[in-house]
Structures are given as C-alpha cells and as structure tokens.
Design a protein around this motif. Structure first.
Motif, PDB file in Angstrom:
ATOM      1  N   ALA A 253       1.123  -1.051   0.104  1.00 22.47           N
ATOM      2  CA  ALA A 253       0.088   0.314  -0.349  1.00 22.47           C
ATOM      3  C   ALA A 253       0.696   1.314   0.235  1.00 22.47           C
ATOM      4  N   VAL A 254       0.287   1.664  -1.236  1.00 20.11           N
ATOM      5  CA  VAL A 254       1.293   3.493  -0.487  1.00 20.11           C
ATOM      6  C   VAL A 254       0.024   4.786  -0.572  1.00 20.11           C
ATOM      7  N   CYS A 255       0.707   6.133   0.214  1.00 19.51           N
ATOM      8  CA  CYS A 255       0.000   6.525   0.417  1.00 19.51           C
ATOM      9  C   CYS A 255       1.191   7.728   0.011  1.00 19.51           C
ATOM     10  N   GLY A 256       0.162   9.460   0.067  1.00 20.74           N
ATOM     11  CA  GLY A 256       1.591  10.291  -0.179  1.00 20.74           C
ATOM     12  C   GLY A 256       1.418  10.833   1.677  1.00 20.74           C
ATOM     13  N   PHE A 257       2.684  12.179   1.159  1.00 20.14           N
ATOM     14  CA  PHE A 257       3.494  12.241   2.319  1.00 20.14           C
ATOM     15  C   PHE A 257       2.664  13.000   3.113  1.00 20.14           C
ATOM     16  N   GLU A 258       1.759  13.649   2.522  1.00 23.43           N
ATOM     17  CA  GLU A 258       1.237  14.709   3.321  1.00 23.43           C
ATOM     18  C   GLU A 258      -0.171  13.843   4.492  1.00 23.43           C
ATOM     19  N   ASP A 259      -0.946  12.827   3.174  1.00 26.13           N
ATOM     20  CA  ASP A 259      -1.831  12.358   3.728  1.00 26.13           C
ATOM     21  C   ASP A 259      -1.334  11.784   4.815  1.00 26.13           C
ATOM     22  N   PHE A 260      -0.518  10.479   4.602  1.00 28.42           N
ATOM     23  CA  PHE A 260       0.662  10.287   6.126  1.00 28.42           C
ATOM     24  C   PHE A 260       0.441  10.486   7.251  1.00 28.42           C
ATOM     25  N   VAL A 261       0.557  12.123   6.949  1.00 24.16           N
ATOM     26  CA  VAL A 261       1.332  12.718   7.899  1.00 24.16           C
ATOM     27  C   VAL A 261       0.077  13.120   8.783  1.00 24.16           C
ATOM     28  N   GLU A 262      -0.799  13.297   8.080  1.00 22.38           N
ATOM     29  CA  GLU A 262      -2.315  13.543   8.938  1.00 22.38           C
ATOM     30  C   GLU A 262      -2.713  12.886   9.326  1.00 22.38           C
ATOM     31  N   LEU A 263      -2.614  11.690   8.867  1.00 25.88           N
ATOM     32  CA  LEU A 263      -3.251  10.362   9.371  1.00 25.88           C
ATOM     33  C   LEU A 263      -2.600  10.465  10.840  1.00 25.88           C
ATOM     34  N   LEU A 264      -1.316  10.523  10.615  1.00 32.52           N
ATOM     35  CA  LEU A 264      -0.475  10.164  11.949  1.00 32.52           C
ATOM     36  C   LEU A 264      -0.451  10.784  12.318  1.00 32.52           C
ATOM     37  N   GLU A 265      -0.938  12.548  12.824  1.00 30.72           N
ATOM     38  CA  GLU A 265      -1.801  13.432  13.745  1.00 30.72           C
ATOM     39  C   GLU A 265      -2.016  12.915  14.477  1.00 30.72           C
ATOM     40  N   ALA A 266      -3.400  12.654  13.784  1.00 25.08           N
ATOM     41  CA  ALA A 266      -4.516  12.290  13.571  1.00 25.08           C
ATOM     42  C   ALA A 266      -5.084  11.327  15.175  1.00 25.08           C
ATOM     43  N   TRP A 267      -3.627   9.899  14.649  1.00 27.11           N
ATOM     44  CA  TRP A 267      -3.707   9.259  15.373  1.00 27.11           C
ATOM     45  C   TRP A 267      -2.997   9.405  16.721  1.00 27.11           C
ATOM     46  N   ASN A 268      -2.646  10.206  16.256  1.00 28.04           N
ATOM     47  CA  ASN A 268      -1.803  10.863  17.564  1.00 28.04           C
ATOM     48  C   ASN A 268      -2.405  11.398  18.980  1.00 28.04           C
ATOM     49  N   ASP A 269      -3.152  12.310  18.429  1.00 27.19           N
ATOM     50  CA  ASP A 269      -4.782  12.685  18.801  1.00 27.19           C
ATOM     51  C   ASP A 269      -4.763  12.139  19.280  1.00 27.19           C
ATOM     52  N   PHE A 270      -5.692  11.331  18.731  1.00 27.69           N
ATOM     53  CA  PHE A 270      -7.377  10.287  19.018  1.00 27.69           C
ATOM     54  C   PHE A 270      -6.211   8.795  20.182  1.00 27.69           C
ATOM     55  N   ILE A 271      -5.106   8.562  20.368  1.00 24.11           N
ATOM     56  CA  ILE A 271      -4.387   7.830  21.497  1.00 24.11           C
ATOM     57  C   ILE A 271      -4.312   8.428  22.430  1.00 24.11           C
ATOM     58  N   GLY A 272      -3.446   9.661  22.372  1.00 24.45           N
ATOM     59  CA  GLY A 272      -3.288  10.759  23.292  1.00 24.45           C
ATOM     60  C   GLY A 272      -5.132  11.478  24.144  1.00 24.45           C
ATOM     61  N   ARG A 273      -6.046  11.404  23.966  1.00 27.48           N
ATOM     62  CA  ARG A 273      -7.146  11.558  24.403  1.00 27.48           C
ATOM     63  C   ARG A 273      -7.497  10.360  24.695  1.00 27.48           C
ATOM     64  N   GLY A 274      -7.141   9.670  24.688  1.00 31.43           N
ATOM     65  CA  GLY A 274      -7.402   7.982  24.852  1.00 31.43           C
ATOM     66  C   GLY A 274      -7.578   7.021  25.805  1.00 31.43           C
ATOM     67  N   ARG A 275      -6.046   8.231  26.984  1.00 28.31           N
ATOM     68  CA  ARG A 275      -5.414   7.553  27.951  1.00 28.31           C
ATOM     69  C   ARG A 275      -5.776   7.770  29.194  1.00 28.31           C
TER      70      ARG A 275
END
Length: 123
Positions: free
Chosen positions: A101-123
């Motif tokens: 699978a491949v995705c653009g750099f900007e899309d990956f960073v956006e996903l990674l930032e959103a993931w970081n926010d999501f797991i940060g809120r859940g702790r």
C-alpha cells in the motif's frame, strides 16, 4: 484516504482503513507502538533534510518514508521463488493483493497526527 479510529475495550485502539490500503491500518495496529508515534512525527518534520528514505522493518511489514510518499510492503512480497517452490505440489501461490500500500506524504502525516491525537485523548 478514508479512515476511522476505534477504541475497543478488548483490542484497544484500532485504525480501520479502506480495503485497498488495509496494510496501512495493519501497520498502525500491529507494528507502530503508541510510544513511537511522536518520534515518528518528529522524523516526518525532518524528512526533507535526510538524503535517504526512512525505513523501518517491522515483524511483518516494511515501512519506507520519503518526502513524496509512504510505502508499506509485507515481508512476504520478498520471498524468492525458491522459497515458494516447496508449495508447488499443493497448488498454492502467493496472492499479492493487500501486500503493498502507498499513500502520499501529506496524507500519511495527517493520518499520523490524527492518530496521535486520538490515542492521546484515550489515555
């Protein structure tokens, strides 16, 4: 890229991504530890200064990041034909669908930032 974050009481935090990019979700769910996310975000910010792509070899997936894209490849793609020859009598062959699978750099960073926010809120 469409994705959904799930907090399951049994399996914990999960990313669900469309079928054609399911390997990315698998990498997030199985290969990327929660405590590594912030470090990876910092590496993303510095990717332009690197002369070589960032490569992380996981248990089952190889992740390669450059300033244009993020590439995810299952290790099973790299088996040579000699390794698979032993299964020839069983009429088995490697199905390569879903192993890359491949995705653009900007899309990956956006996903990674959103993931970081999501797991940060859940702790």
């Amino acid at each position: 890229m469409e994705y959904q974050f799930i907090r399951d009481p049994i399996s914990g935090f999960r990313v669900k991504i469309s079928d054609e990019q399911a390997l990315i979700g698998r990498w997030f769910n199985e290969e990327l530890a929660h405590n590594e996310v912030k470090d990876l975000l910092a590496q993303c910010r510095n990717i332009k200064s690197l002369n070589t792509p960032l490569v992380r070899l996981g248990k089952e997936v190889r992740f390669k990041l450059c300033e244009q894209e993020a590439l995810f490849e299952a290790h099973s793609l790299f088996h040579n034909s000699d390794d698979l020859a032993q299964y020839q009598d069983d009429a088995l062959e490697l199905d390569e669908h879903g192993l890359m699978a491949v995705c653009g750099f900007e899309d990956f960073v956006e996903l990674l930032e959103a993931w970081n926010d999501f797991i940060g809120r859940g702790r």
